[in-house]
Every structure is written in C-alpha cells, then in structure tokens.
Motif scaffolding. Structure first.
Motif, short mmCIF file in Angstrom:
data_model
loop_
_atom_site.label_atom_id
_atom_site.label_comp_id
_atom_site.label_asym_id
_atom_site.label_seq_id
_atom_site.Cartn_x
_atom_site.Cartn_y
_atom_site.Cartn_z
N TYR A 55 0.87 -1.21 -0.14
CA TYR A 55 -0.02 -0.01 0.01
C TYR A 55 0.78 1.10 -0.10
O TYR A 55 1.94 1.31 0.84
N TRP A 56 0.55 2.26 -0.86
CA TRP A 56 1.42 3.44 -0.83
C TRP A 56 1.67 4.04 0.28
O TRP A 56 3.01 4.71 0.44
N VAL A 57 0.84 4.20 1.27
CA VAL A 57 1.11 4.56 2.62
C VAL A 57 2.25 4.26 3.13
O VAL A 57 3.15 4.95 3.78
N ASP A 59 4.83 2.74 1.62
CA ASP A 59 6.09 3.38 0.92
C ASP A 59 6.27 4.84 1.33
O ASP A 59 7.69 4.99 1.62
N VAL A 60 5.51 5.52 1.66
CA VAL A 60 5.80 6.92 2.19
C VAL A 60 6.47 6.93 3.48
O VAL A 60 7.29 7.58 3.87
N ARG A 147 -5.38 1.77 -9.69
CA ARG A 147 -5.45 2.42 -8.30
C ARG A 147 -6.62 2.56 -7.66
O ARG A 147 -6.63 2.94 -6.50
N TRP A 148 -7.69 1.92 -8.24
CA TRP A 148 -8.91 1.86 -7.39
C TRP A 148 -8.75 1.06 -6.18
O TRP A 148 -9.45 0.90 -5.20
N ASP A 150 -6.36 0.92 -4.46
CA ASP A 150 -5.77 1.66 -3.30
C ASP A 150 -6.63 2.60 -2.84
O ASP A 150 -6.77 2.81 -1.39
N TYR A 151 -7.72 3.09 -3.59
CA TYR A 151 -8.68 3.95 -2.83
C TYR A 151 -9.49 3.02 -1.86
O TYR A 151 -9.84 3.40 -0.74
N GLU A 154 -7.63 2.71 1.25
CA GLU A 154 -7.55 3.88 2.00
C GLU A 154 -8.96 4.03 2.62
O GLU A 154 -8.91 4.39 3.88
N PHE A 155 -10.09 3.90 2.00
CA PHE A 155 -11.23 4.25 2.70
C PHE A 155 -11.53 3.01 3.65
O PHE A 155 -12.28 3.33 4.63
N ARG A 157 -9.34 1.66 5.33
CA ARG A 157 -8.54 1.87 6.69
C ARG A 157 -9.01 3.19 7.42
O ARG A 157 -8.72 3.48 8.39
N GLY A 158 -9.65 4.12 6.71
CA GLY A 158 -10.42 5.26 7.23
C GLY A 158 -11.24 4.94 8.37
O GLY A 158 -11.67 5.63 9.36
N ASN A 478 -12.33 14.18 5.18
CA ASN A 478 -11.75 12.90 4.47
C ASN A 478 -12.31 11.51 4.82
O ASN A 478 -12.45 10.72 3.91
N TYR A 485 -18.07 6.79 -0.17
CA TYR A 485 -17.53 6.09 -1.46
C TYR A 485 -18.04 4.60 -1.17
O TYR A 485 -18.79 4.08 -2.03
N MET B 1 10.97 -0.57 -4.59
CA MET B 1 10.43 0.60 -3.65
C MET B 1 10.07 1.67 -4.84
O MET B 1 10.74 2.23 -5.49
N ILE B 2 9.02 2.48 -4.34
CA ILE B 2 8.48 3.54 -5.04
C ILE B 2 9.33 4.82 -4.63
O ILE B 2 9.82 5.02 -3.63
N LEU B 7 5.28 8.75 -6.23
CA LEU B 7 4.34 9.10 -5.35
C LEU B 7 3.46 10.52 -5.61
O LEU B 7 2.33 10.31 -5.69
N ARG B 10 1.34 9.81 -8.47
CA ARG B 10 -0.06 9.26 -8.20
C ARG B 10 -0.90 10.10 -7.24
O ARG B 10 -2.05 10.14 -7.54
N PRO B 43 8.41 12.71 2.19
CA PRO B 43 7.09 12.67 1.89
C PRO B 43 6.54 12.24 3.25
O PRO B 43 6.81 11.53 3.92
N THR B 45 2.33 11.71 5.00
CA THR B 45 0.91 11.66 4.61
C THR B 45 0.12 11.25 5.76
O THR B 45 0.58 10.83 7.00
N GLU B 48 -6.51 9.67 7.60
CA GLU B 48 -7.72 10.50 8.31
C GLU B 48 -8.74 9.19 9.01
O GLU B 48 -9.00 8.35 8.00
N LYS B 49 -8.68 9.51 10.11
CA LYS B 49 -9.83 8.48 10.76
C LYS B 49 -10.69 9.35 11.74
O LYS B 49 -10.36 10.46 11.96
#
Lengths: 546, 390
Positions: A55-57, A59-60, A147-148, A150-151, A154-155, A157-158, A478, A485, B1-2, B7, B10, B43, B45, B48-49
C-alpha cells in the motif's frame, strides 16, 4: 533477513526451559531473524508483518523512516510479532549475555501474546500466512482494477479503528451466550423480579432464607421447585438464548451498502474484509502496551538475575537494563511503569495486602509492616497477565502505596512569563490523579455506531457516542468522503462540538498582550457542548447544529 | 520501492479522480553543530480517521499538558524549567549584525535537498519560472569558454576578426590603393594575421538573490499557524534556490515586540512562541541591514513575512513607513497572513491596515499579500506561493 545461528538458537532454547520453570507458557516453536536497519525501516510501516499487503502509505512511511533514520539513527533491541510460530527480529548478532537478556524479554512478550485473554481471537490464525494470502489477492485485484484498489484500501482504513473489537471478543469468550447465568442469579435477578414481580418484602424474605441456608443444610432450590414447577424450564430457556455479535460500521456497510451489492463492485468487499481483519488482529496489542512491555521487562530482569550462564556480565546488564527501565524524571516510560507495577502487585500479594484486613488498617506503620506471608504473588501476577488489559491493570492496581514507594507524581507544566520559560512542577502526588493521568494516555478510539433510526432514504446515519472529547475536525471530511464512497450514498454523522464563546478567543490573544489590559481570569469557563450533524453528499461536507 | 516522483504522480492523479491530494512534503531537521543543520526532505501523509481530538479545552491559559514524573519533593515544588526559546551564544542586542560569516546559506546541507524540492515544486506543482531582473554580480566562480583571441594558432578561426586584421595589414603595406574598390585576390596574408579563438577562464555572471525570511513568533503564533508559515517559507526557499541555480543567500529574522536575526534555518524554524507583536520591527531590521551592508546594489532582494495578522499597532503606521522604505530596493515583498480559525470572517489587524493604505494596489508589482486559513494544506500553500511571486 536470515535466521539466527545454531549457537544463538541454542541460547534461546535454553532460555525457554528456564522461563517455563518459572511458570511462563508458550508454544515450542519460535522463529528468530537477524534483520538489517534497512529491513527494519521497511518492515515497520507494515507493523513488522513481512507479508502484509502493499500500500502506498507504507511506501511513504518507508521513505520518511529512512529520512528519520538518517537524522536520528536508533536501533531497537528486538521486535516480536504475535504469529504462529511467534517471530522475533534482532538487530545484529549480539554478545551471548545480551542475547540471554533479550530472549527472556522476547519470551515474556510471547507468553503474554499467547495467554492474555484479550488476544483470544488471534490464537487460531497465523497472521503471516493469512496476510500472504491477502497480499496475493490484493496484488491480483490491483492488476485488474489499478489504483481503485488503493482507494478501497484507503477508505477501509479510514474506519478500521472503529472495529467492534470488544464486542467480538466478548462473543468469543462468552461462547455466544448473553451471559454466564447461574441459577441463583437467575432466580433473584430475573425470575423473582421480572417474571413473578414479587413484593419487596417477599424478595427480602427469600434473601434471608438463602443466607440462612448457606451452610448447605438443605437444598435452597427444593422449595422453589415445589412452589414454582416451571422454574427449571424457564432457567434452561433463558440460558439457551444466544446472541449474534453486534455489527460494527464496517460490517454494516458490507451487508447493506447498495454500492457494494453491484456486481462490478463486489471485489471491494474482500478488500474491506482484509483491512478489517488486519486491524482486528492488532487491537489487543494497542490496548496492552504497558502490561506487555512491563511483563517482558519483569521477566527479563527476574530470569536474567537467576541465570548462571551470564556470570561476570552483571554490570553490563545493569547498564542496559537501567537504560530500558529507568523512570524518567519527567515523562512516561511504559516499560518502566509496567515493570514496577507488576513487582508491586507481586509484593502486595505476597504480603496478603489485597484483603479487607489490610484495607481497614488506618496507621501507616502498621500498613508497612503488614505481612501475612502468603507468598502467592507469583501465581497472582500470572493471573493478572491473563485477565487484564492496560485500563483494568492501571485502574485496579495503581494505589497510593505504589505512588509513594516510587515517589511518583503528576508533573505539571506552566508558562512563566517574566522568565520566558516553561516551568515543570509537582502537580499532584495523589494516586487517583496519577492513575487518571495515565488513563488519559491510553488508546481509546471514539465509539461511532450506525444508528438504524436515522438510516432512511439511502442515508447511512452514524452516531458518535460523546465522551467529553470532540472528534478531530480536520479528519472528518476525508474520512466521510471514504465512507460515502463505500456506502454509495449520503452519510450523516452526529457528534458533539464545543460552543466557542467569542470571549475566549480574544482572551487568548489578550493573554500575550499586556497593552490590552484584560484581567486574566483564573477560572476557565465551563465548556458547553452542542450536537452537530455533519452531512457528506457528493463529496461535499456540510454541517449544521442539531 | 516507489520513488518520490512516482508518489507525487500518483497524488496528482487523485485530483483527476476527484479526491484531495494526500502527500505533503515533510521536513526532518537534524540539528548540527555550528549552524550546519541538515534538513531532510521526506514525503509524509496522514491517514484520516475518526479520532478524539487531543486538545484540552478547559485548561488555564499558559498551562501545558501534564505528564508523569519521579523524584523527591512536595506538591507545588518547581522541579525544573525550560526556556521558551533557546538562547543563542551572543546577547540579544547585537543580533542584528552578526558580521562576516553570515549569509553562508551555501554551507548548509539543506541546500542539496531543498534544491531537489525546488525542482519538484517548479515542475510538479507548475510554479512559474522567475524573470531575470538583470542585476549581475561577479562571483568567485569560473567557466571556460572560447572567448580569448590568439594570433597564429588556436582552436577555431575567427573569420571576421581575421579578415579585419588582413585588411589592416594590407592597408599598412599600401596594398590597397582604393578602399572603395578592394580586390581580395591581391591580399598579402601573413600567418600572424590569422586570429583564432582559444579556451579561456571566465568569471561567471549570474543574477543573485538575497531572501529575507521574516516570521512572527509572538505568543499568538502557537501551533498550526507557525507550521503553515514555516512550510510555506521552506518551499519558497527551495523554489528560489532552484530558480537561482543555488545562488541564493538567505537571512532569517524573527520578531515579537523586537526583531532579531538568527543565523540559520533551524533556529528560524524551531524557535517557539514568545511575547507580544510589533510587526514593524522586523521590516525595520531588514531595512537597516540592507542599508548598512549596501546589499541593494548587488542583489535581487526578496522579503517574505509570515504572521497571524496580529499587531499591537492597530494603525500600522510604522509598519507602512518601513514597507515604503523597503520598496525602494526590494524586488518583491510577500506577506502571508495565516489566520487562526477563531478569527472567522473578521479581518486581522495587518490585513486591515495594509488594505486601508492602498499600498497593495499602488505597488501591485512589488508587494503581494496572501491570506490563508491555519488548516491550509500543501496545495493551498503552493497556491499562496504562486500568488506571492506572481
């Protein structure tokens, strides 16, 4: 990532034998890996599960973790994950004596994972295996949906902090029945009051009869059955009622979302399920941090000092151990707090202090000298580690004796204007205040549930049970975009917000501004709360007062 | 790795899909000795929850969150203190002129990372490129170019110069009787007349920027407001660094009721809230520095000021005077007002007096103002930068 050498594994196996001798219980199999710093940084966003879905988060987090490591390098001694077999990671090939200490610590964690009741729902799955299957599924979906996916992650995990963890656990532990109901409880609480509606006088008479018969001279129920022949039947009926576990928001959405019911969106359900299951798996861990760390620290210290393999390294141990378990002058260290609390509980129980005799003692000297030589502390703390979580642990066992013994206090921080500094001062040495301060730091997600009464005309109506804390308003939009969604229709959220009095704002600005000549108020105003309704529709958020 | 680029790519696509961007450029400051702080760009991020807000509402003003502690003492005892702003080695009074050695922006390790960030901002966020304002400054940097001329031998024949030389020689020899009618076939050509170009060491001329970052760190600036201002200033700095090919010098000035210069970005970034607010002091300090060091001659000077809009001087007379003075030399003055959410639709002091003075219209090419909310996200901040430098 590689397994530890045979020699080191040998040390671990030896540690296991000694730990078991002192009452710890855990599976035979464990896996120990040596990992590099790089591995650690890459694993930690995946909560140390190497097979967790991509999941891209994550990676961040890895990228920022690398930056963080560059600025502030630090290496943990160990990390353990609650899998079958339990996996633990080590930073490097440590000297043998240090391995002995670390392994005892790790075994403490494993024992905790595998015995604490709050982990019961994690006992039958191996997360690494499950996660691998999930990861493959998500990778497959990603190849189709791009990428859907990942959405969808994301949602999901929200809302993954709103999983009905306690309710699910309760359902497992109670085996699906509403409550474990004894015949006596049924008779007094339900039968007499709710079914027979007996008068208060008759009720008290029955209690007296029950107390009189407690020596066991006659069977209390004989008379009841002769008076009410239907009693046994009703009792059986009551206990056979089983309840379905209550559904959390995620499950409600999975079952009722018109959007997910469409064929082309069915795949999203599996993504939600994966996110939910992963989150559920970690719920007990977040709620037992102080206990888990305290328990592991308690045992590494206890077992290490009794281990003959480490002769000559006592001073090395003392240094490392002090760095891990010292109580900071100002601040909190969950390792240190948990460790000392377990030691305190053992000591109190050994002396028999958890008793009415002790509680009724009035004089300090008598309390200090009190000792009934029960020596049941060892067994007692094993019970504690089995049945409590951080909240009950702190709430039950932090007492004035503990606070006094370790000279603990609540440290306050206030602004000293003439000196332009923050002043730290001893705010309170009372056990209740200290306890409350710790409890305020514990993990406690808001309770948000689906309100069926409001769910009309395609609206998903969420209700936030207000516990004197507002929701973080920045995150509401968000999060609700995500829920909308997944739900495929408008989402409403009812919550509470403080009524901001205009005066408060100017007073804040004026505090720094002597020119404004505003008298500083000593008494902060009482906060008023109002119920607000947030409405998310077509990715637009509105709010109004209720 | 991205990678970071992937990023961001994206993240841009999120907008197309109708969702807000989620990636912010974060900074980790690694404090170093002697002002050599390292800023690592990463980066970040936020997921949100629904979570409880950590704010404590019913606390007395000036009271921080309680925590645990151990040690001897009675209730009420003071066990330690921490200065609100860390002291610098030297006294406050002489903070204005730290003399030579200041402005060594080029030494910070921040440079290389910030340069990358500036590139990302220019390319990915489509920040405009800067117009060259034309001022040149000699630098101790050299490039090699075919500019020197040499007779007889060399790398490239300079035909025009050679022809001129030949004509000159032939006139001297009396070989050209009629200058109105030259017969080039009769030229006598000496090898010494051939003029070539050869490589030579040239001093480089580039436009150079000097940026003053001014930040209000008064008591009212706590929390997000400061974060937003600093975020914007980091990005501005990075963008200018990229635009001027790293030839950017920076000066950092903090003010509450008095202004002082700090030596590096770390201090600028990390100093915490202090007393009241007098905005003019910061502008005055900049004017004084520029005058004393005759900076206006050699530099494109940019001044960026971040504030929450609070000022004890409600009329802003002194501030406006200083700004007028500044406009004689500054290439751009950018004022960002980050409003606390409690301000609501009201105008802040600074906004009020700037608007009332009409200065923004009269000198619209020199001074810009941007007003944003304290919750502004990165894209809003970048939008603000566009406004400030447009």
């Amino acid at each position: 990532m590689e397994l530890v050498s045979q020699h080191v594994k040998g040390i671990m196996e030896e540690c296991k034998l000694r730990a078991r001798d002192h009452g710890l219980t855990f599976d035979d199999e464990t896996l120990e890996y040596i990992v590099t710093n790089r591995d650690m940084i890459e694993l930690s966003p995946k909560v140390m599960i190497p097979t967790l879905y991509d999941y891209w988060v994550h990676d961040v987090r890895v990228l920022s973790g690398k930056g963080m490591y560059e600025a502030y390098p630090s290496n943990p001694y160990e990390t353990v994950i609650n899998t079958r077999p339990a996996i633990s990671y080590y930073n490097d090939n440590n000297p043998d004596w240090l391995n002995v200490m670390i392994f005892y610590h790790v075994l403490g964690h494993i024992d905790f994972f595998q015995n604490n009741m709050f982990y019961k729902n994690t006992w039958d799955t191996d997360l690494t295996g499950q996660a691998l299957a999930d990861k493959r599924l998500i990778a497959h979906l990603r190849s189709e949906k791009g990428r859907w996916v990942d959405y969808a992650i994301e949602f999901s995990r929200g809302i993954d902090n709103l999983v009905g963890y306690q309710k699910e656990l309760n359902h497992t532990i109670m085996n699906g029945s509403r409550y474990q109901l004894s015949k006596i409880d049924f008779y007094f609480d339900i039968f007499l009051q709710r079914i027979k509606h007996v008068s208060q006088h008759d009720y008290l008479k029955e209690i007296t009869r029950f107390n009189a018969g407690r020596d066991g001279s006659e069977d209390f129920f004989d008379e009841i059955v002769s008076q009410y022949p239907e009693f046994d039947e009703l009792y059986k009926k009551e206990t056979s009622i089983t309840l379905k576990p209550e559904r959390d928001i995620i499950e409600y959405i999975i079952q009722h979302s018109p959007f997910l019911r469409q064929d082309e969106n069915k795949w999203i359900t599996s993504v939600i399920q994966i996110v939910k299951n992963t989150s559920s798996y970690f719920q007990p861990q977040i709620r037992t941090k102080i206990m888990n760390e305290g328990w592991a620290s308690y045992w590494h210290e206890y077992l290490f000092m009794r281990d003959d393999r480490i002769c000559g390294h006592e001073i090395d141990f003392a240094k490392v151990n002090a760095a891990v378990t010292a109580m900071p002058k100002v601040g909190l260290n969950p390792y240190a707090l948990g460790l000392r609390l377990f030691q305190h509980i053992k000591d109190m129980e050994d002396r028999g202090c958890y008793s009415f005799d002790y509680l009724f003692l009035k004089d300090e000297v008598g309390k200090k000298k009190y000792n009934r030589d029960k020596d049941s502390g060892d067994a007692f703390i094993l019970q504690v580690r089995e049945n409590l979580n951080d909240f009950t642990f702190i709430n039950t066992y932090i007492d004035q004796e503990f606070v006094d013994q370790h000279t603990l206090f609540v440290a306050g921080k206030r602004f000293n204007k003439p000196r332009m500094s923050w002043e730290f001062y001893i705010k309170s040495k009372k056990a209740d205040d200290y306890k409350q301060m710790i409890i305020d730091t514990l993990y406690h997600p808001p309770e948000v549930f689906v309100d069926p009464a409001g769910c009309k005309e395609g609206v998903l109506y969420l209700n936030h049970k207000f516990e004197n804390k507002p929701l973080k308003t920045d995150f509401i939009e968000n999060t609700m975009v995500g829920i909308e969604y997944l739900w495929g229709g408008p989402v409403h959220l009812e919550t509470s917000e403080p009524v901001v009095s205009k005066q408060a704002a100017t007073q804040y600005a004026g505090f720094w501004d002597p020119a404004s000549q505003q008298p500083q108020k000593k008494q902060p105003e009482e906060i008023k709360w109002k119920r607000m309704l947030y409405v998310m529709e077509n990715r637009k958020l509105h709010k109004r007062e209720l | 790795m991205i990678t970071l680029d992937e990023l961001l790519e994206r993240d841009r696509r999120r907008e197309e899909d109708g969702f807000k961007r989620k990636i912010r450029i974060g900074r980790i400051v690694k404090p170093g000795s002697g002002g050599k702080d390292k800023i690592i760009i990463v980066p970040t991020t936020v997921e949100e929850k629904f979570v409880h807000d950590e704010i404590t509402l019913n606390q007395e003003p000036g009271e921080g969150d309680p925590t645990g502690g151990t040690g001897e003492g009675e209730e009420g005892d003071i066990i330690g203190e921490q200065p609100v702003r860390p002291e610098e080695g030297e006294g406050e009074g002489e903070g204005a002129g730290e003399g030579p050695g200041e402005g060594e922006g080029g030494e910070h390790e921040l440079e290389s990372n910030a340069y990358e960030l500036g590139k990302v901002l220019s390319q990915d966020f489509q920040l405009p490129n800067l117009k060259d304002k034309g001022k040149k400054r000699t630098l101790a940097r050299y490039v090699y170019d075919l500019t020197d001329k040499n007779r007889g031998v060399g790398q490239i024949l300079d035909k025009k110069a050679t022809l001129k030389r030949i004509v000159e020689t032939n006139i001297t020899l009396g070989n050209i009787p009629d200058v109105g009618n030259i017969d080039s076939t009769k030229f006598i050509i000496s090898p010494q007349d051939m003029i070539y170009r050869i490589l030579s060491r040239e001093k480089d001329f580039e436009s150079q920027a000097l940026v003053f970052f001014l930040r209000d760190y008064s008591g009212s600036m706590g929390g997000k407001v400061t974060q937003t201002v600093v975020s914007q200033h980091v990005m501005l700095y990075s963008w200018l660094l990229y635009q001027y090919e790293k030839q950017v010098e920076t000066r950092f000035i903090l003010h509450d009721t008095a202004a002082k210069e700090v030596s590096d970005f770390y201090k600028y970034y990390s100093y915490k809230v202090a007393g009241g607010t007098k905005v003019f002091t910061a502008f005055k300090l900049v004017n004084d520095i520029v005058e004393r060091e005759s900076l206006a001659r050699d530099y494109n000077i940019y001044v960026f000021h971040g504030t929450d809009g609070d000022d004890w001087d409600k009329e802003g007379k002194q501030t406006l005077d200083e700004i007028e003075r500044m406009m004689n030399y500054a290439a751009r003055i950018g004022i960002s007002i980050v409003e606390h959410s409690y301000v609501g639709s009201k105008q802040t002091e600074v906004e009020k007096y700037l608007k009332r003075s009409g200065i923004l219209e009269r000198h619209s090419s020199l001074i810009k103002m941007d007003i944003m909310d304290e919750n502004a996200d990165d894209s809003r901040i970048i939008q603000g930068i566009k406004k400030l430098i447009s």
